[in-house]
Scaffold this motif. Structure first.
Motif, PDB file in Angstrom:
ATOM      1  N   ALA A 130     -77.803  21.615  80.914  1.00  0.00           N
ATOM      2  CA  ALA A 130     -79.082  20.926  80.716  1.00  0.00           C
ATOM      3  C   ALA A 130     -80.058  21.806  79.937  1.00  0.00           C
ATOM      4  O   ALA A 130     -80.743  21.329  79.011  1.00  0.00           O
ATOM      5  CB  ALA A 130     -79.683  20.524  82.066  1.00  0.00           C
ATOM      6  N   MET A 131     -80.127  23.088  80.273  1.00  0.00           N
ATOM      7  CA  MET A 131     -81.033  23.996  79.552  1.00  0.00           C
ATOM      8  C   MET A 131     -80.582  24.194  78.105  1.00  0.00           C
ATOM      9  O   MET A 131     -81.407  24.284  77.197  1.00  0.00           O
ATOM     10  CB  MET A 131     -81.130  25.341  80.272  1.00  0.00           C
ATOM     11  CG  MET A 131     -81.865  25.285  81.587  1.00  0.00           C
ATOM     12  SD  MET A 131     -83.534  24.610  81.460  1.00  0.00           S
ATOM     13  CE  MET A 131     -84.291  25.746  80.343  1.00  0.00           C
ATOM     14  N   LEU A 132     -79.276  24.278  77.877  1.00  0.00           N
ATOM     15  CA  LEU A 132     -78.761  24.360  76.513  1.00  0.00           C
ATOM     16  C   LEU A 132     -79.152  23.122  75.715  1.00  0.00           C
ATOM     17  O   LEU A 132     -79.576  23.230  74.556  1.00  0.00           O
ATOM     18  CB  LEU A 132     -77.235  24.475  76.532  1.00  0.00           C
ATOM     19  CG  LEU A 132     -76.650  25.855  76.378  1.00  0.00           C
ATOM     20  CD1 LEU A 132     -75.148  25.812  76.552  1.00  0.00           C
ATOM     21  CD2 LEU A 132     -77.008  26.478  75.071  1.00  0.00           C
ATOM     22  N   ALA A 133     -79.022  21.960  76.325  1.00  0.00           N
ATOM     23  CA  ALA A 133     -79.393  20.713  75.653  1.00  0.00           C
ATOM     24  C   ALA A 133     -80.885  20.688  75.326  1.00  0.00           C
ATOM     25  O   ALA A 133     -81.281  20.224  74.249  1.00  0.00           O
ATOM     26  CB  ALA A 133     -79.011  19.515  76.517  1.00  0.00           C
ATOM     27  N   VAL A 134     -81.717  21.201  76.230  1.00  0.00           N
ATOM     28  CA  VAL A 134     -83.160  21.271  75.965  1.00  0.00           C
ATOM     29  C   VAL A 134     -83.432  22.142  74.744  1.00  0.00           C
ATOM     30  O   VAL A 134     -84.163  21.737  73.824  1.00  0.00           O
ATOM     31  CB  VAL A 134     -83.925  21.836  77.190  1.00  0.00           C
ATOM     32  CG1 VAL A 134     -85.350  22.206  76.823  1.00  0.00           C
ATOM     33  CG2 VAL A 134     -83.924  20.850  78.328  1.00  0.00           C
ATOM     34  N   LEU A 135     -82.855  23.329  74.717  1.00  0.00           N
ATOM     35  CA  LEU A 135     -83.125  24.264  73.625  1.00  0.00           C
ATOM     36  C   LEU A 135     -82.590  23.757  72.287  1.00  0.00           C
ATOM     37  O   LEU A 135     -83.276  23.857  71.260  1.00  0.00           O
ATOM     38  CB  LEU A 135     -82.535  25.635  73.957  1.00  0.00           C
ATOM     39  CG  LEU A 135     -83.219  26.360  75.108  1.00  0.00           C
ATOM     40  CD1 LEU A 135     -82.393  27.553  75.552  1.00  0.00           C
ATOM     41  CD2 LEU A 135     -84.620  26.789  74.719  1.00  0.00           C
ATOM     42  N   ILE A 136     -81.392  23.200  72.285  1.00  0.00           N
ATOM     43  CA  ILE A 136     -80.824  22.684  71.043  1.00  0.00           C
ATOM     44  C   ILE A 136     -81.624  21.481  70.547  1.00  0.00           C
ATOM     45  O   ILE A 136     -81.934  21.371  69.359  1.00  0.00           O
ATOM     46  CB  ILE A 136     -79.333  22.347  71.236  1.00  0.00           C
ATOM     47  CG1 ILE A 136     -78.546  23.636  71.431  1.00  0.00           C
ATOM     48  CG2 ILE A 136     -78.787  21.557  70.054  1.00  0.00           C
ATOM     49  CD1 ILE A 136     -77.117  23.445  71.886  1.00  0.00           C
ATOM     50  N   THR A 137     -81.979  20.582  71.453  1.00  0.00           N
ATOM     51  CA  THR A 137     -82.796  19.424  71.074  1.00  0.00           C
ATOM     52  C   THR A 137     -84.142  19.878  70.528  1.00  0.00           C
ATOM     53  O   THR A 137     -84.641  19.329  69.544  1.00  0.00           O
ATOM     54  CB  THR A 137     -82.997  18.488  72.279  1.00  0.00           C
ATOM     55  OG1 THR A 137     -81.728  18.093  72.775  1.00  0.00           O
ATOM     56  CG2 THR A 137     -83.796  17.263  71.903  1.00  0.00           C
ATOM     57  N   PHE A 138     -84.730  20.887  71.152  1.00  0.00           N
ATOM     58  CA  PHE A 138     -86.014  21.396  70.680  1.00  0.00           C
ATOM     59  C   PHE A 138     -85.892  21.963  69.270  1.00  0.00           C
ATOM     60  O   PHE A 138     -86.696  21.638  68.391  1.00  0.00           O
ATOM     61  CB  PHE A 138     -86.545  22.471  71.634  1.00  0.00           C
ATOM     62  CG  PHE A 138     -87.834  23.077  71.189  1.00  0.00           C
ATOM     63  CD1 PHE A 138     -89.025  22.399  71.345  1.00  0.00           C
ATOM     64  CD2 PHE A 138     -87.861  24.331  70.595  1.00  0.00           C
ATOM     65  CE1 PHE A 138     -90.222  22.955  70.920  1.00  0.00           C
ATOM     66  CE2 PHE A 138     -89.047  24.895  70.168  1.00  0.00           C
ATOM     67  CZ  PHE A 138     -90.226  24.202  70.333  1.00  0.00           C
ATOM     68  N   LEU A 139     -84.886  22.797  69.042  1.00  0.00           N
ATOM     69  CA  LEU A 139     -84.734  23.406  67.714  1.00  0.00           C
ATOM     70  C   LEU A 139     -84.429  22.375  66.635  1.00  0.00           C
ATOM     71  O   LEU A 139     -84.938  22.470  65.526  1.00  0.00           O
ATOM     72  CB  LEU A 139     -83.634  24.470  67.742  1.00  0.00           C
ATOM     73  CG  LEU A 139     -84.008  25.788  68.387  1.00  0.00           C
ATOM     74  CD1 LEU A 139     -82.825  26.743  68.359  1.00  0.00           C
ATOM     75  CD2 LEU A 139     -85.202  26.420  67.701  1.00  0.00           C
ATOM     76  N   VAL A 140     -83.610  21.389  66.964  1.00  0.00           N
ATOM     77  CA  VAL A 140     -83.265  20.363  65.981  1.00  0.00           C
ATOM     78  C   VAL A 140     -84.422  19.392  65.768  1.00  0.00           C
ATOM     79  O   VAL A 140     -84.692  18.969  64.647  1.00  0.00           O
ATOM     80  CB  VAL A 140     -81.995  19.601  66.428  1.00  0.00           C
ATOM     81  CG1 VAL A 140     -81.741  18.384  65.558  1.00  0.00           C
ATOM     82  CG2 VAL A 140     -80.794  20.524  66.396  1.00  0.00           C
ATOM     83  N   GLY A 141     -85.124  19.053  66.835  1.00  0.00           N
ATOM     84  CA  GLY A 141     -86.129  18.002  66.750  1.00  0.00           C
ATOM     85  C   GLY A 141     -87.549  18.448  66.487  1.00  0.00           C
ATOM     86  O   GLY A 141     -88.424  17.609  66.273  1.00  0.00           O
ATOM     87  N   ILE A 142     -87.805  19.758  66.464  1.00  0.00           N
ATOM     88  CA  ILE A 142     -89.185  20.225  66.354  1.00  0.00           C
ATOM     89  C   ILE A 142     -89.817  19.848  65.017  1.00  0.00           C
ATOM     90  O   ILE A 142     -91.018  19.624  64.929  1.00  0.00           O
ATOM     91  CB  ILE A 142     -89.288  21.751  66.612  1.00  0.00           C
ATOM     92  CG1 ILE A 142     -90.740  22.173  66.786  1.00  0.00           C
ATOM     93  CG2 ILE A 142     -88.645  22.529  65.483  1.00  0.00           C
ATOM     94  CD1 ILE A 142     -91.362  21.643  68.018  1.00  0.00           C
ATOM     95  N   ASN A 143     -89.020  19.736  63.960  1.00  0.00           N
ATOM     96  CA  ASN A 143     -89.563  19.380  62.646  1.00  0.00           C
ATOM     97  C   ASN A 143     -89.295  17.938  62.265  1.00  0.00           C
ATOM     98  O   ASN A 143     -89.338  17.592  61.093  1.00  0.00           O
ATOM     99  CB  ASN A 143     -88.997  20.324  61.581  1.00  0.00           C
ATOM    100  CG  ASN A 143     -89.520  21.724  61.751  1.00  0.00           C
ATOM    101  OD1 ASN A 143     -90.673  21.927  62.115  1.00  0.00           O
ATOM    102  ND2 ASN A 143     -88.666  22.704  61.517  1.00  0.00           N
ATOM    103  N   GLN A 144     -89.027  17.087  63.232  1.00  0.00           N
ATOM    104  CA  GLN A 144     -88.752  15.676  62.963  1.00  0.00           C
ATOM    105  C   GLN A 144     -90.008  14.819  63.081  1.00  0.00           C
ATOM    106  O   GLN A 144     -89.923  13.638  63.366  1.00  0.00           O
ATOM    107  CB  GLN A 144     -87.670  15.158  63.927  1.00  0.00           C
ATOM    108  CG  GLN A 144     -86.369  15.889  63.850  1.00  0.00           C
ATOM    109  CD  GLN A 144     -85.753  15.847  62.466  1.00  0.00           C
ATOM    110  OE1 GLN A 144     -85.817  14.850  61.779  1.00  0.00           O
ATOM    111  NE2 GLN A 144     -85.181  16.962  62.041  1.00  0.00           N
ATOM    112  N   THR A 145     -91.164  15.403  62.820  1.00  0.00           N
ATOM    113  CA  THR A 145     -92.410  14.655  62.980  1.00  0.00           C
ATOM    114  C   THR A 145     -92.704  13.732  61.812  1.00  0.00           C
ATOM    115  O   THR A 145     -93.539  12.843  61.925  1.00  0.00           O
ATOM    116  CB  THR A 145     -93.595  15.626  63.163  1.00  0.00           C
ATOM    117  OG1 THR A 145     -93.632  16.516  62.047  1.00  0.00           O
ATOM    118  CG2 THR A 145     -93.458  16.409  64.450  1.00  0.00           C
ATOM    119  N   ALA A 146     -92.027  13.910  60.680  1.00  0.00           N
ATOM    120  CA  ALA A 146     -92.268  13.047  59.529  1.00  0.00           C
ATOM    121  C   ALA A 146     -91.733  11.642  59.782  1.00  0.00           C
ATOM    122  O   ALA A 146     -92.302  10.660  59.310  1.00  0.00           O
ATOM    123  CB  ALA A 146     -91.622  13.640  58.280  1.00  0.00           C
ATOM    124  N   SER A 147     -90.651  11.544  60.516  1.00  0.00           N
ATOM    125  CA  SER A 147     -90.055  10.247  60.825  1.00  0.00           C
ATOM    126  C   SER A 147     -90.469   9.812  62.228  1.00  0.00           C
ATOM    127  O   SER A 147     -90.178  10.514  63.199  1.00  0.00           O
ATOM    128  CB  SER A 147     -88.529  10.360  60.756  1.00  0.00           C
ATOM    129  OG  SER A 147     -87.924   9.260  61.394  1.00  0.00           O
TER     130      SER A 147
END
Length: 147
Positions: free
Chosen positions: A100-117
């Motif tokens: 679960a913690m791995l999923a949080v960190l990976i999702t955060f790193l991948v999704g942190i710059n997805q604010t344009a969409s």
């Protein structure tokens, strides 16, 4: 914050805030006073070092969590006959917490710059909420399982 607004319930105050415009989806406002929101916003190039520290910290955490998972998944139990159900459950709970913690960190790193969409931003936010809730619940299970 205006503590006297809405019959003493309090509400955000726009006093002293002037809208300057929008550029590529970023809104610019100026203020003639400083209140609590001044701590939230960074000014100038102060965001770059924080961004770098965040990324490095997440990558280090991902590596350490992956090593923890590897050690718990790959290491055989030396005394299988002596292993109680309680310690077997502890192992599974720790593995699930790490996932679960791995999923949080990976999702955060991948999704942190997805604010344009807007869709990408919503998906990243939903996944972060889900995995953080899962991690919180696995921590609760770990606490109950320990005691």
């Amino acid at each position: 914050w205006d503590f006297e607004a809405e019959a003493g319930q309090g509400a955000w105050s726009s006093e002293g805030c002037m809208y300057q415009g929008e550029d590529n989806g970023r809104y610019t406002c100026t203020y003639n006073h400083l209140t609590n929101f001044a701590v939230i916003f960074g000014f100038g190039d102060s965001e770059k070092p924080l961004e770098l520290i965040t990324i490095v910290g997440c990558v280090v955490s991902i590596v350490c969590l992956a090593l923890t998972l590897l050690s718990f998944v790959m290491m055989p139990n030396h005394h299988r006959s002596a292993v109680k159900a309680h310690s077997k459950n502890q192992r599974l709970v720790l593995i699930n917490l790490c996932v679960a913690m791995l999923a949080v960190l990976i999702t955060f790193l991948v999704g942190i710059n997805q604010t344009a969409s807007p869709i990408g931003c919503k998906i990243a936010a939903a996944l972060l909420h889900y995995f953080l809730l899962a991690a919180l619940l696995w921590m609760s299970v770990e606490a109950v399982n320990i005691y």
